[in-house]
Design a protein around this motif. Sequence first.
Motif, PDB file in Angstrom:
ATOM      1  N   SER A  25      44.881 -62.384  21.856  1.00  0.00           N
ATOM      2  CA  SER A  25      45.448 -63.833  21.642  1.00  0.00           C
ATOM      3  C   SER A  25      46.849 -63.321  22.069  1.00  0.00           C
ATOM      4  CB  SER A  25      45.602 -64.635  20.244  1.00  0.00           C
ATOM      5  OG  SER A  25      45.180 -63.659  19.471  1.00  0.00           O
ATOM      6  N   ASP A  26      47.561 -62.750  22.912  1.00  0.00           N
ATOM      7  CA  ASP A  26      48.852 -62.422  22.971  1.00  0.00           C
ATOM      8  C   ASP A  26      49.464 -63.668  24.073  1.00  0.00           C
ATOM      9  OD1 ASP A  26      49.222 -59.954  22.121  1.00  0.00           O
ATOM     10  OD2 ASP A  26      47.510 -59.495  22.736  1.00  0.00           O
ATOM     11  N   THR A  27      50.272 -63.567  23.999  1.00  0.00           N
ATOM     12  CA  THR A  27      51.446 -65.001  24.232  1.00  0.00           C
ATOM     13  C   THR A  27      52.301 -64.011  25.071  1.00  0.00           C
ATOM     14  OG1 THR A  27      50.980 -66.813  23.209  1.00  0.00           O
ATOM     15  CG2 THR A  27      52.492 -67.449  24.578  1.00  0.00           C
ATOM     16  N   VAL A  28      51.968 -63.557  26.625  1.00  0.00           N
ATOM     17  CA  VAL A  28      52.479 -62.883  27.545  1.00  0.00           C
ATOM     18  C   VAL A  28      52.483 -63.496  29.167  1.00  0.00           C
ATOM     19  CG1 VAL A  28      52.710 -61.265  26.083  1.00  0.00           C
ATOM     20  CG2 VAL A  28      51.086 -61.319  27.793  1.00  0.00           C
ATOM     21  N   LEU A  29      53.273 -62.636  29.885  1.00  0.00           N
ATOM     22  CA  LEU A  29      53.561 -63.306  30.724  1.00  0.00           C
ATOM     23  C   LEU A  29      53.828 -62.202  31.804  1.00  0.00           C
ATOM     24  CD1 LEU A  29      55.641 -66.813  30.767  1.00  0.00           C
ATOM     25  CD2 LEU A  29      53.365 -66.245  31.499  1.00  0.00           C
ATOM     26  N   GLN A  82      53.126 -61.364  42.263  1.00  0.00           N
ATOM     27  CA  GLN A  82      53.500 -62.427  41.915  1.00  0.00           C
ATOM     28  C   GLN A  82      52.657 -63.228  41.761  1.00  0.00           C
ATOM     29  OE1 GLN A  82      56.644 -63.210  42.837  1.00  0.00           O
ATOM     30  NE2 GLN A  82      57.134 -61.162  43.260  1.00  0.00           N
ATOM     31  N   GLY A  83      52.080 -63.885  40.627  1.00  0.00           N
ATOM     32  CA  GLY A  83      51.874 -65.652  39.589  1.00  0.00           C
ATOM     33  C   GLY A  83      50.729 -64.362  39.029  1.00  0.00           C
ATOM     34  N   ARG A  84      50.490 -65.286  38.423  1.00  0.00           N
ATOM     35  CA  ARG A  84      49.548 -64.675  37.020  1.00  0.00           C
ATOM     36  C   ARG A  84      47.344 -64.889  38.197  1.00  0.00           C
ATOM     37  NH1 ARG A  84      49.141 -67.967  31.853  1.00  0.00           N
ATOM     38  NH2 ARG A  84      49.292 -65.667  31.223  1.00  0.00           N
ATOM     39  N   LEU A 101      44.931 -63.146  37.590  1.00  0.00           N
ATOM     40  CA  LEU A 101      43.956 -63.210  37.311  1.00  0.00           C
ATOM     41  C   LEU A 101      43.859 -64.314  36.615  1.00  0.00           C
ATOM     42  CD1 LEU A 101      43.511 -59.652  35.787  1.00  0.00           C
ATOM     43  CD2 LEU A 101      42.863 -60.490  37.957  1.00  0.00           C
ATOM     44  N   THR A 102      43.909 -65.556  36.721  1.00  0.00           N
ATOM     45  CA  THR A 102      44.223 -66.693  35.763  1.00  0.00           C
ATOM     46  C   THR A 102      42.029 -67.172  35.969  1.00  0.00           C
ATOM     47  OG1 THR A 102      46.063 -67.486  36.477  1.00  0.00           O
ATOM     48  CG2 THR A 102      44.771 -69.095  35.156  1.00  0.00           C
ATOM     49  N   GLY A 103      41.635 -67.730  34.907  1.00  0.00           N
ATOM     50  CA  GLY A 103      40.294 -67.841  35.005  1.00  0.00           C
ATOM     51  C   GLY A 103      39.650 -66.339  35.138  1.00  0.00           C
ATOM     52  N   ALA A 104      39.439 -65.672  34.922  1.00  0.00           N
ATOM     53  CA  ALA A 104      38.776 -64.422  34.597  1.00  0.00           C
ATOM     54  C   ALA A 104      38.768 -64.119  33.850  1.00  0.00           C
ATOM     55  CB  ALA A 104      39.625 -62.573  35.030  1.00  0.00           C
ATOM     56  N   ARG A 105      38.072 -63.612  33.247  1.00  0.00           N
ATOM     57  CA  ARG A 105      37.229 -63.147  32.106  1.00  0.00           C
ATOM     58  C   ARG A 105      37.040 -62.273  30.949  1.00  0.00           C
ATOM     59  NH1 ARG A 105      35.317 -65.126  26.579  1.00  0.00           N
ATOM     60  NH2 ARG A 105      33.370 -64.358  25.535  1.00  0.00           N
ATOM     61  N   LEU A 106      37.590 -60.790  31.422  1.00  0.00           N
ATOM     62  CA  LEU A 106      37.329 -59.306  30.856  1.00  0.00           C
ATOM     63  C   LEU A 106      37.397 -59.061  29.625  1.00  0.00           C
ATOM     64  CD1 LEU A 106      40.496 -59.006  33.775  1.00  0.00           C
ATOM     65  CD2 LEU A 106      37.906 -59.271  34.379  1.00  0.00           C
ATOM     66  N   THR A 107      36.522 -58.063  30.082  1.00  0.00           N
ATOM     67  CA  THR A 107      36.682 -56.913  28.471  1.00  0.00           C
ATOM     68  C   THR A 107      37.127 -55.273  29.318  1.00  0.00           C
ATOM     69  OG1 THR A 107      34.708 -58.183  27.748  1.00  0.00           O
ATOM     70  CG2 THR A 107      34.545 -55.341  27.198  1.00  0.00           C
ATOM     71  N   VAL A 108      37.855 -54.823  27.957  1.00  0.00           N
ATOM     72  CA  VAL A 108      38.362 -53.375  27.869  1.00  0.00           C
ATOM     73  C   VAL A 108      38.252 -53.174  26.699  1.00  0.00           C
ATOM     74  CG1 VAL A 108      40.658 -54.657  29.339  1.00  0.00           C
ATOM     75  CG2 VAL A 108      40.445 -54.116  27.169  1.00  0.00           C
ATOM     76  N   THR A 109      37.810 -51.616  27.350  1.00  0.00           N
ATOM     77  CA  THR A 109      37.130 -51.247  26.174  1.00  0.00           C
ATOM     78  C   THR A 109      37.667 -49.547  25.964  1.00  0.00           C
ATOM     79  OG1 THR A 109      35.084 -49.780  25.217  1.00  0.00           O
ATOM     80  CG2 THR A 109      35.124 -49.092  27.747  1.00  0.00           C
ATOM     81  N   SER A 110      38.103 -48.549  25.262  1.00  0.00           N
ATOM     82  CA  SER A 110      38.320 -47.723  24.782  1.00  0.00           C
ATOM     83  C   SER A 110      37.454 -46.435  24.474  1.00  0.00           C
ATOM     84  CB  SER A 110      40.054 -47.391  24.520  1.00  0.00           C
ATOM     85  OG  SER A 110      39.920 -47.651  22.955  1.00  0.00           O
ATOM     86  N   ALA A 119      48.583 -61.254  33.208  1.00  0.00           N
ATOM     87  CA  ALA A 119      48.285 -61.784  34.770  1.00  0.00           C
ATOM     88  C   ALA A 119      47.068 -63.120  34.579  1.00  0.00           C
ATOM     89  CB  ALA A 119      47.393 -60.487  35.707  1.00  0.00           C
ATOM     90  N   GLY A 120      46.807 -63.226  33.017  1.00  0.00           N
ATOM     91  CA  GLY A 120      46.035 -65.185  33.661  1.00  0.00           C
ATOM     92  C   GLY A 120      44.739 -64.858  33.090  1.00  0.00           C
ATOM     93  N   ALA A 121      44.452 -63.419  32.613  1.00  0.00           N
ATOM     94  CA  ALA A 121      42.697 -63.068  32.097  1.00  0.00           C
ATOM     95  C   ALA A 121      42.349 -63.817  30.323  1.00  0.00           C
ATOM     96  CB  ALA A 121      42.558 -62.059  32.511  1.00  0.00           C
ATOM     97  N   ASN A 122      41.617 -63.966  30.282  1.00  0.00           N
ATOM     98  CA  ASN A 122      41.182 -64.458  29.052  1.00  0.00           C
ATOM     99  C   ASN A 122      40.240 -62.860  28.824  1.00  0.00           C
ATOM    100  OD1 ASN A 122      41.789 -66.570  27.951  1.00  0.00           O
ATOM    101  ND2 ASN A 122      39.865 -67.467  29.766  1.00  0.00           N
ATOM    102  N   VAL A 123      40.533 -62.287  28.100  1.00  0.00           N
ATOM    103  CA  VAL A 123      40.141 -60.621  27.846  1.00  0.00           C
ATOM    104  C   VAL A 123      39.971 -60.852  26.090  1.00  0.00           C
ATOM    105  CG1 VAL A 123      42.040 -58.128  27.445  1.00  0.00           C
ATOM    106  CG2 VAL A 123      42.183 -59.814  28.600  1.00  0.00           C
ATOM    107  N   ILE A 124      38.068 -59.388  26.167  1.00  0.00           N
ATOM    108  CA  ILE A 124      37.640 -59.308  24.496  1.00  0.00           C
ATOM    109  C   ILE A 124      38.191 -57.867  24.867  1.00  0.00           C
ATOM    110  CG2 ILE A 124      34.914 -58.945  24.066  1.00  0.00           C
ATOM    111  CD1 ILE A 124      36.233 -61.904  23.869  1.00  0.00           C
TER     112      ILE A 124
END
Length: 337
Positions: free
Chosen positions: A42-46, A54-56, A58-67, A87-92
């Motif tokens: 839930s970060d507010t970053v650009l 340029q731009g964003r 990944l707007t509209g993308a839903r991406l999941t990161v792991t480690s 970059a505009g994604a919603n991230v899990i």
Amino acid sequence: MRNHPRPAPRRRPGRRRGTRFLLVLLATLLSACGLVSGSAMSDTVLPGPKAGYQGRPLTGARLTVTSKEFTEQIVLGQMMGILFEAAGANVIDKTSIQGSIGAREAVKSGTADAAYEYTGTGWITYLGHTKPIVDPRKQWEAVRAEDRKNGIVWLPASRLNNTYALALNTANYKKLGVHNLSQVAALSHKNPGAVTMCVENEFATRNDGLPGMARAYGMNVPSANIRKMTGGVVYTETEKGTCAFGEVFTTDGRIKAMHLHVLADDKHFFPNYNVAPEINAEALKKYPAMAEVLAPVTKALDNTVAQELNRKVDVDGEDPHEVAKNWLIQEGFIKEG
């Protein structure tokens, strides 16, 4: 450092089929136990001035990161997620999965879309090779080419190489006058009592650890001179001089904080563990902008950066997410939204 990504010990051919089954079973159990469940970032970053795009995109993308679950991996996983957010994604966030196999299977199966992984781990642990490739780029190229069949894309690797090494404190560094592992081998024959080692239990038995290193360099280290302990204790005992030499990971933040001196692996025995983005092929096909979003940050990563970020977590007690975010802002890859 628990579950550090090290290649599996060499096994007899007759055990390979059973080993593969156990790895798949382990991955299934990890999922069943909820270790790959995640929460939304839930970060507010650009994008920042050095984002490289340029731009964003990944707007509209839903991406999941792991480690995996150790400090460096968690920081890198957080970094990746924050970059996708900018970059505009919603991230899990599904970072901090116990062990290497769980995180790997998450990306492979599509349960997660991306992770930072190590080329040596890919080549030896996941792809089953026993001999590392000395040249870092050729190691990455070989992993990238072979892992395509598994539906995984390896983006270009960084200079960050988290491999094994031996280190000693300043007093012993000055006293013994050794700068590389060949000199340690010579010392082990000239004065065996001077070569005492603090190592993790696993390192003491692995072919890519102490036994293999001793063979490759012709070291003569009596078993009585080897003290086995957990990873964190190795650092403190080496700092105190309980052992002349301690097994370390080259990007660990405690090396600098404890003023330890890392010896050169002059015969290039230890594999390259350069970190690189490991992406699910279908996810990358759907969202190709992931590659350009990650590229400038991956390029900026090296051992000095990793040691500093790891130190902030392991020594200073800072939160991995905040450490990752602050560095990205400081370097101009993102900015507050």
